[in-house]
Design an enzyme around this catalytic site. Sequence first.
Site, PDB file in Angstrom:
ATOM      1  N   CYS A 148      66.516  61.592  73.139  1.00 34.24           N
ATOM      2  CA  CYS A 148      67.307  61.501  71.910  1.00 34.24           C
ATOM      3  C   CYS A 148      66.818  62.403  70.783  1.00 34.24           C
ATOM      4  O   CYS A 148      67.116  62.141  69.616  1.00 34.24           O
ATOM      5  CB  CYS A 148      67.344  60.052  71.424  1.00 34.24           C
ATOM      6  SG  CYS A 148      68.434  59.013  72.410  1.00 34.24           S
ATOM      7  N   ASP A 149      66.089  63.454  71.108  1.00 32.71           N
ATOM      8  CA  ASP A 149      65.654  64.378  70.059  1.00 32.71           C
ATOM      9  C   ASP A 149      65.814  65.825  70.518  1.00 32.71           C
ATOM     10  O   ASP A 149      64.861  66.618  70.475  1.00 32.71           O
ATOM     11  CB  ASP A 149      64.193  64.089  69.707  1.00 32.71           C
ATOM     12  CG  ASP A 149      63.840  64.542  68.291  1.00 32.71           C
ATOM     13  OD1 ASP A 149      64.775  64.861  67.528  1.00 32.71           O
ATOM     14  OD2 ASP A 149      62.654  64.573  67.956  1.00 32.71           O
TER      15      ASP A 149
END
Length: 482
Positions: free
Chosen positions: A267-268
């Site tokens: 998620c980054d």
Amino acid sequence: MKAISAVLLHEQGSPVMARRALKLASLAAAASGIYLYGNKFMDPNDFGVVRVGRAIATTAVITYDYLTSLRNVPYGSEEYDFLKSQVHLRSAERLRELCCANRGTFIKVGQHLGALDYLLPEEYTRTLKVLHSQAPQSTRQEIEQVIREDLGKEVLLLIVKQIFPDFEFMWLVDEAKKNLPLELDFLNEGRNAERVAQMLKNFDFLKVPRIYWELSTRRVLLMEFMEGGQVNDKAYMEKNGIDVNEISRNLGKLYSEMIFVNGFVHCDPHPGNVLVKKCPDSGKAYIILLDHGLYQVLSESFRMDYCRLWQALIKADMKRVQKYSRRLGAGDLYPLFACMLTARSWESVNRGIDQSPVSASEDVEIRSNAAAYLPQITQLLNSVPRQMLLLLKTNDLLRGIESALHTRASASSFLNMSRCCIRAVSTYQRSKSHSIFRRIHISLTEALSLWQINLYELFLWLKGSGLGNWVIAFLSRMHHST
């Protein structure tokens, strides 16, 4: 910060803003006093006090700039638009300086704000995107201190809430506070790296650094060194003979597999964490995935609803769009939710998001509407499941990469998503079926759907290739000759 211009539009020079400025001063004084008393530190150079003071001062300066710079300028004029852009830029630079000075959670919040292209003005996103790859480094002691200083962030949020009541982003800082300890556990990061490497081992274009466990602890992680150009650096790719369309397509495959099929999502994916490199021997281009501290694990029910929502969006099935948006917490705001997920206008969603690429006018429309619907956007972000927040952030970051590479909204990306959704839903249905005939029927339906997608993809390839044009011209001549 679109809320700033919305507030100014309705309240320029009004007593309401004056009262809010007084509230700001009162709240700042009270908050500082409470903070000092609660921590028993009276030294003004104390780290926590300095951080809170910076936040208060920055908020006050930004507010004053908006109030004074646009006060006597006719709204809608060219001068107003020019000055507003300048104020946006100055304010964004002040926020960036605040994030770099306060570090820790402020950096994380700044990185997320830099990805909110659908919500914030370009001056903000362009300025804050620097934090994706050039963020200042913090010591572990500084970061742990930030985690303990919850009051400082809450004071900042209270200040912003008093000035701009429509701009609520407590959810954003809450998520950063919750996820930051996970990102500091390097053993957790190492396990995530190995899990995703195993999970996506069939993608031979993916590289994940190897972990050296014998030299790693919870505070130290030693991994294989890998280098390359940032995934949004189109000039680097062109210089090194890397096909930007292939990279964009492969990145979409990776994330479709993570989100829809496995429910375990990196998620980054900001450009500093996704590199590309061409092997000089084989000539093959690789995607290198770094920084595995932050992953979202999707529940099965959430993942299935999300799969079916995207299937409905791709097919422009508005009844199912409404149904699954509501199931994901959007309620009556499902049209706005669909627009946020796809970064397309409601007209394009109704027509079919795979029917035409994003035009410049549509992009301007989306940004303009973000200001008008800011209260509804914040309401929606506060009501959807927490799993959705990191997916929205991930979508924004991936969309930013596609925009930088000029590969946004290509048909192949939707075809890959469709494949993954079909596989995920079919696997789920088979797992819930106790009838062998039902499972066979599900498998045949899955195979047929995937075959249809492959056939359509072949059609698109022929249509866009020289061979396809030759076949069409040949058939046309044959038709006319008869």
